[in-house]
Every structure is written in structure tokens, then in C-alpha cells.
Design a protein around this motif. Structure first.
Motif, short mmCIF file in Angstrom:
data_model
loop_
_atom_site.label_atom_id
_atom_site.label_comp_id
_atom_site.label_asym_id
_atom_site.label_seq_id
_atom_site.Cartn_x
_atom_site.Cartn_y
_atom_site.Cartn_z
N LYS A 186 -1.16 -9.72 0.72
CA LYS A 186 -0.88 -8.31 1.02
C LYS A 186 0.23 -7.74 0.14
CE LYS A 186 -0.02 -8.96 5.36
NZ LYS A 186 0.32 -8.76 6.75
N ARG A 226 1.82 -3.65 0.14
CA ARG A 226 0.73 -2.68 0.07
C ARG A 226 0.71 -1.87 1.36
NH1 ARG A 226 -4.19 -6.37 -2.32
NH2 ARG A 226 -3.09 -6.99 -4.18
N PRO A 227 0.72 -0.55 1.28
CA PRO A 227 0.61 0.24 2.51
C PRO A 227 -0.80 0.10 3.08
CG PRO A 227 0.56 1.67 0.59
CD PRO A 227 0.84 0.28 0.08
N SER A 228 -0.90 0.20 4.37
CA SER A 228 -2.22 0.12 5.01
C SER A 228 -3.04 1.35 4.61
CB SER A 228 -2.07 0.08 6.53
OG SER A 228 -1.62 1.33 7.00
N PRO A 229 -4.38 1.24 4.66
CA PRO A 229 -5.20 2.43 4.36
C PRO A 229 -4.86 3.60 5.29
CG PRO A 229 -6.58 0.47 4.42
CD PRO A 229 -5.20 0.07 4.90
N GLU A 230 -4.55 3.29 6.56
CA GLU A 230 -4.22 4.35 7.51
C GLU A 230 -2.94 5.08 7.10
OE1 GLU A 230 -6.86 1.42 9.20
OE2 GLU A 230 -4.87 1.13 8.39
N THR A 233 -1.67 5.24 4.07
CA THR A 233 -1.95 5.97 2.83
C THR A 233 -2.61 7.31 3.13
OG1 THR A 233 -2.19 3.89 1.63
CG2 THR A 233 -3.14 5.85 0.61
N HIS A 280 -16.32 -0.07 6.73
CA HIS A 280 -16.28 -0.65 8.07
C HIS A 280 -17.69 -0.88 8.62
CE1 HIS A 280 -12.00 -0.63 8.62
NE2 HIS A 280 -11.93 0.63 8.25
N THR A 317 -13.11 -11.17 5.43
CA THR A 317 -11.91 -10.34 5.35
C THR A 317 -11.65 -10.00 3.89
OG1 THR A 317 -10.40 -12.21 5.04
CG2 THR A 317 -10.88 -11.54 7.33
N GLN A 318 -10.81 -9.00 3.66
CA GLN A 318 -10.47 -8.60 2.30
C GLN A 318 -9.83 -9.77 1.57
OE1 GLN A 318 -11.27 -5.76 0.86
NE2 GLN A 318 -10.38 -6.35 -1.07
#
Length: 130
Positions: A45, A62-66, A68, A110, A118-119
């Protein structure tokens, strides 16, 4: 980059992906800016940039997608309130379309997630970053 057994245990990886590039450095007050050779290194991460000639490395989360998307929305709302000329409105509309497309792609991602995938797994596939 192959990790030692202790580092491998800590990070849960045997190898780190790295990519050559350039990083910008400058003296205080951002005077005499210049680009120097370096490497972008991915660590789960986190990621870092190693400035080769300085033997210095900076780590980032890394910021979460949410987060961002939240920051993009807030920025878009603020720009909408403060911008008044047509060029700024054009840029705002373009950024809004980019954000909508990002949200759409995230929703699609999703919908198509494989069970147990997982990523992080993606980076461990053979040949991923060779």
C-alpha cells in the motif's frame, strides 16, 4: 529488488517492483530546481522514490479510492464556487467528467471482482513487473 528474509517477513513480499525515472529536487525556497535520476519503488500500500545521486528515499502512503474521490469532489465544488470565466468552467466540466468516469470504472471494478482476488494479488502474478 529482492528482500532479505526479515524484510520479506515484515512486508509479506519477496521482491519489490521498481521503475527508473526522474525526481525533482531544489534548494530551500524552491531555488535551483533540477531533475535527478531515481527509482519508483512499490511496497504493497506504500510507494517510495529513491533519489539515486543523493542516496535518499522518500516514502508515501496511497490514499484510498474513497478519499481520492472525496478530495476531488471537494476541490470541484470549491472551484465551481470561485471560478467565473468560461475557461475555468470548461476545465471544471472536464474534471467533473473525469471524476464521473473514475466512479464508473470503480463501480465496474467492484462488479467484476473475482472471489478471493485482491489488488495485492495482482502484483504477485508471474511476469507482472518484469
Amino acid at each position: 529488488i529482492e528482500l532479505s528474509s526479515q524484510a520479506s517477513e515484515q512486508w509479506g513480499l519477496t521482491y519489490l517492483s521498481r521503475f527508473p525515472g526522474e525526481g525533482q529536487i531544489a534548494e530551500p525556497g524552491f531555488s535551483r530546481p533540477q531533475f535527478v535520476e531515481g527509482q519508483l519503488i512499490l511496497v504493497n500500500k506504500y510507494f517510495s522514490f529513491a533519489f539515486t545521486p543523493l542516496n535518499m528515499q522518500i516514502f508515501f502512503g496511497r490514499p484510498s479510492p474513497e478519499l481520492t474521490l472525496k478530495l476531488l469532489r471537494e476541490s470541484e465544488e470549491e472551484e465551481t464556487r470561485t471560478n467565473s470565466n468560461n475557461n475555468d468552467r470548461d476545465v471544471t466540466c472536464f474534471l467533473a467528467k473525469c471524476m464521473e468516469e473514475t466512479e464508473h470504472l470503480m463501480e465496474e471494478d467492484h462488479d467484476h471482482t473475482l472471489p478471493g482476488f485482491t489488488q495485492t494479488d495482482y502484483y504477485d502474478f508471474d511476469g507482472c513487473f518484469e
